[in-house]
Structures are given as structure tokens and as C-alpha cells.
Design a protein around this motif. Structure first.
Motif, short mmCIF file in Angstrom:
data_model
loop_
_atom_site.label_atom_id
_atom_site.label_comp_id
_atom_site.label_asym_id
_atom_site.label_seq_id
_atom_site.Cartn_x
_atom_site.Cartn_y
_atom_site.Cartn_z
N VAL A 20 25.05 -5.53 -16.10
CA VAL A 20 24.51 -6.95 -16.10
C VAL A 20 25.72 -7.86 -15.98
CG1 VAL A 20 23.44 -8.76 -17.30
CG2 VAL A 20 22.44 -6.74 -17.15
N GLU A 24 26.76 -10.23 -12.72
CA GLU A 24 27.15 -11.54 -13.04
C GLU A 24 28.49 -12.20 -13.05
OE1 GLU A 24 24.84 -13.26 -16.39
OE2 GLU A 24 22.89 -12.40 -15.37
N ALA A 37 15.93 -8.18 -26.49
CA ALA A 37 15.14 -7.73 -25.67
C ALA A 37 14.48 -6.53 -25.65
CB ALA A 37 15.68 -7.58 -23.97
N PRO A 63 12.59 -7.31 -19.59
CA PRO A 63 13.59 -8.56 -19.26
C PRO A 63 14.74 -8.61 -20.14
CG PRO A 63 11.55 -9.46 -20.58
CD PRO A 63 11.37 -7.90 -20.72
N TYR A 64 15.68 -8.87 -19.43
CA TYR A 64 17.00 -9.10 -20.14
C TYR A 64 17.96 -10.18 -19.40
CZ TYR A 64 21.81 -8.23 -22.16
OH TYR A 64 23.09 -8.54 -22.83
N ALA A 65 18.38 -10.91 -19.91
CA ALA A 65 19.53 -11.93 -19.27
C ALA A 65 18.77 -12.44 -17.79
CB ALA A 65 20.70 -11.27 -19.16
N ASP A 66 17.81 -12.82 -17.69
CA ASP A 66 17.25 -13.37 -16.36
C ASP A 66 17.00 -12.05 -15.30
OD1 ASP A 66 16.80 -15.83 -17.41
OD2 ASP A 66 18.81 -16.40 -16.67
N HIS A 67 16.93 -10.94 -15.86
CA HIS A 67 17.00 -9.52 -14.98
C HIS A 67 15.56 -8.82 -15.46
CE1 HIS A 67 20.72 -10.45 -12.69
NE2 HIS A 67 21.29 -10.73 -14.02
N THR A 68 15.15 -8.08 -14.57
CA THR A 68 14.36 -7.09 -15.14
C THR A 68 14.99 -5.42 -15.10
OG1 THR A 68 12.41 -7.96 -13.88
CG2 THR A 68 12.24 -5.55 -14.42
#
Length: 82
Positions: A20, A24, A37, A63-68
Motif C-alpha cells: 500500500v 501510494e 482495519a 478495507p484499509y487506507a482507502d483500498h480493498t
């Protein structure tokens, strides 16, 4: 965007954080705590070998940090970030 993990770490939770962060372009320490999460130890143990020696099979999505984050396990864990 979907990303599959290629990290060398054996720890699923470390792979998730590292990927992640890479996705990012951020330092892993800048990300929110993964335990907000999912429980990292539970994530590791849910797919561990049973006492009888059989391998567990399954899928976990969260979900984690605006991701699946999707973790699928058959013989080896496969983690996808969407």
C-alpha cells in the motif's frame, strides 16, 4: 487499480503495508495502523496449518487506507490491493 504483492516478506501484514505504501508512494509509517482495519496476528493465524497438518483454504477481504485488501489462501497466500 489492482496490485498484487511481490514483497519478499513472509508476514502477510507486512506485505500489505509495504505494498500500500509503494502504491501510494508513501513511507509505510505514514499509513494508518493496520490493526485499525484487521488484527494482524489473527490474519496470520487464520490461514496457518491446522493441528492435524492440513492447510486451510479461504478468503478475507477488508478495507484499509482507502483500498480493498483481499487475501486468498490455498497453498500460498495471494494478496490483492484494489
Amino acid at each position: 487499480m489492482t496490485q498484487s504483492l511481490t514483497n519478499e516478506s513472509n508476514e502477510i501484514h507486512e506485505q500489505i503495508i509495504d505494498e500500500v505504501a509503494a502504491l501510494e508512494d508513501r513511507d509505510p509509517l505514514e499509513l494508518p495502523p493496520l490493526y485499525d482495519a484487521v488484527e494482524p496476528d489473527a490474519l496470520e493465524s487464520i490461514f496457518s496449518t491446522t493441528v492435524g497438518g492440513t492447510t486451510r483454504v479461504g478468503r478475507v477481504e477488508f478495507p484499509y487506507a482507502d483500498h480493498t485488501i483481499i487475501v486468498e489462501f490455498e497453498e500460498e497466500p495471494v494478496v490483492r490491493i484494489e
